[in-house]
Enzyme design. Sequence first.
Site, short mmCIF file in Angstrom:
data_model
loop_
_atom_site.label_atom_id
_atom_site.label_comp_id
_atom_site.label_asym_id
_atom_site.label_seq_id
_atom_site.Cartn_x
_atom_site.Cartn_y
_atom_site.Cartn_z
N ARG A 19 -2.71 6.85 9.31
CA ARG A 19 -2.62 5.55 9.41
C ARG A 19 -2.26 4.84 10.88
O ARG A 19 -0.84 5.18 11.02
CB ARG A 19 -1.77 4.64 8.11
CG ARG A 19 -1.65 3.11 8.49
CD ARG A 19 -1.05 2.48 7.35
NE ARG A 19 -2.12 2.55 6.22
CZ ARG A 19 -1.73 1.58 5.17
NH1 ARG A 19 -0.84 0.80 5.07
NH2 ARG A 19 -2.75 1.32 4.21
N HIS B 66 -10.70 0.34 7.16
CA HIS B 66 -10.06 0.89 6.00
C HIS B 66 -10.97 1.34 4.90
O HIS B 66 -10.76 0.82 4.03
CB HIS B 66 -8.93 -0.26 5.37
CG HIS B 66 -7.84 0.22 4.70
ND1 HIS B 66 -7.58 1.46 4.33
CD2 HIS B 66 -7.02 -0.64 3.82
CE1 HIS B 66 -6.61 1.70 3.44
NE2 HIS B 66 -6.11 0.39 3.03
N GLN C 75 -9.84 2.13 1.33
CA GLN C 75 -9.88 1.05 0.34
C GLN C 75 -11.35 0.65 -0.30
O GLN C 75 -11.37 0.45 -1.46
CB GLN C 75 -9.48 -0.28 1.14
CG GLN C 75 -9.06 -1.56 0.37
CD GLN C 75 -8.25 -1.49 -0.64
OE1 GLN C 75 -6.94 -0.97 -0.33
NE2 GLN C 75 -8.45 -1.69 -1.80
N ASP D 32 -7.98 -10.90 1.63
CA ASP D 32 -6.88 -9.90 2.19
C ASP D 32 -5.90 -11.00 3.04
O ASP D 32 -6.15 -12.19 3.41
CB ASP D 32 -7.46 -9.03 2.90
CG ASP D 32 -6.46 -7.79 3.59
OD1 ASP D 32 -5.23 -7.79 2.86
OD2 ASP D 32 -6.77 -7.24 4.53
N CYS E 221 -6.90 -6.27 -1.55
CA CYS E 221 -6.43 -5.06 -1.66
C CYS E 221 -4.95 -4.69 -1.64
O CYS E 221 -4.73 -3.37 -1.90
CB CYS E 221 -6.83 -4.58 -0.03
SG CYS E 221 -6.04 -5.24 1.19
N ARG F 19 -7.66 3.49 -6.05
CA ARG F 19 -7.05 4.25 -4.69
C ARG F 19 -6.95 5.78 -4.99
O ARG F 19 -7.46 6.69 -4.33
CB ARG F 19 -5.82 3.62 -4.05
CG ARG F 19 -6.20 2.36 -3.58
CD ARG F 19 -7.03 2.33 -2.11
NE ARG F 19 -6.88 3.24 -1.19
CZ ARG F 19 -5.87 2.87 -0.26
NH1 ARG F 19 -5.30 1.44 -0.16
NH2 ARG F 19 -5.43 3.64 0.64
N1 CP Z 1 -4.00 -1.39 0.31
C1 CP Z 1 -3.42 -0.63 1.20
O1 CP Z 1 -3.71 0.26 1.90
O2 CP Z 1 -1.93 -0.77 0.85
P1 CP Z 1 -0.56 -0.02 1.45
O3 CP Z 1 -0.50 -0.80 2.73
O4 CP Z 1 0.44 -0.26 0.46
O5 CP Z 1 -1.14 1.51 1.66
N1 NVA Z 2 -5.43 -6.18 6.62
C1 NVA Z 2 -4.01 -5.39 6.17
C2 NVA Z 2 -4.24 -4.48 5.17
C3 NVA Z 2 -3.23 -4.07 4.55
C4 NVA Z 2 -3.62 -2.53 3.45
C5 NVA Z 2 -3.50 -4.91 7.29
O1 NVA Z 2 -4.21 -4.26 8.08
O2 NVA Z 2 -2.11 -4.96 7.48
#
Ligand code: CP
Ligand code: NVA
Length: 299
Positions: free
Chosen positions: A102, A129, A132, A220, A258, A286
């Site tokens: 990430r 993502h 997701q 989101d 999400c 997930r």
């Molecule tokens: N939806 C998602 O990726 O959540 P987290 O940021 O908790 O991993």
């Molecule tokens: N769009 C959000 C998703 C978190 C899972 C972010 O990038 O923070």
Amino acid sequence: MPLDTDDFLDIDDLTPAELDAVLERASALKAGADDAQLPDQTLGMIFEKPSTRTRVSFETGMTDLGGHAMFLGPDDIQLGHGEPLRDTARVLGRYVDAVMARLFDHADVETLAEHADCPVINGLTDEAHPCQTLADLLTIREAFGDAEDVTVAWVGDGNNVGQSFVVGAAMAGIDVTVATPADYAMDEAVFDRAADFGADPTVTTDPEAAVADADVVYTDVWISMGQEDEREEKLAAFEGFQVNEALLAGTDAQVMHCLPAHRGEEITNDVLESDRALAWDQAENRLHAQKALLVELLA
Ligand code: CP
Ligand code: NVA
């Protein structure tokens, strides 16, 4: 079936047939299948940003499959203290069986994949993502059976989650309408990629028009991780884009998110706590979807 790709950096690294196979396996795993295992395999998990779902679902998933996952946070490894990403990639690739990362910059996950001699999975970047999206498509299949008759309205920011979803939906034959403020539209390349699968998403700046015929309304956060200094500007720009009962009045649309949600910003507490919400199934899925991905990539 073995995948054609070594890495999973965005959803269209899979072919539509491979995506279907991952989702089929995810359903089987969710129903209790235990034929696929990854004994003694180790997943290294690099996190530049925080996470609840991604971290816990990947770690639990590897344990369920008889393997092991290792959390590598920004302060835990030399990457956070100046070691170049390509060196980290080369070294990790010699220890672990796969890396999930990430990261902020999407180019960094590509660098990781280029230099690590093992599969690399994108656990979220500023642009994409795809893990997701796997869970989202599994959730839509469960809720509606045949995804091909489903219409989804993406309402809010044209962000990482939305961009991967639009491409994944195109691969699954789902109709999508995207409603964002003009200044927060998705990257044009996303629609070109959707067109590669024969899709032609409707793009609008009118959230009411977008939700009118939708079976699912997906939103989101407006302020993604790393955008905290844009908060005031974005809150003003997204006025009218909140998913609330007024926007949904007259539809029986279900609602996806999400998570994590910012109640009172992109979605109201009432909507997220209502029977419309699919967010909790998305979160559970997930786990099943990523276990299926890991098996398809590694077994
Ligand atoms: N939806 C998602 O990726 O959540 P987290 O940021 O908790 O991993
Ligand atoms: N769009 C959000 C998703 C978190 C899972 C972010 O990038 O923070």
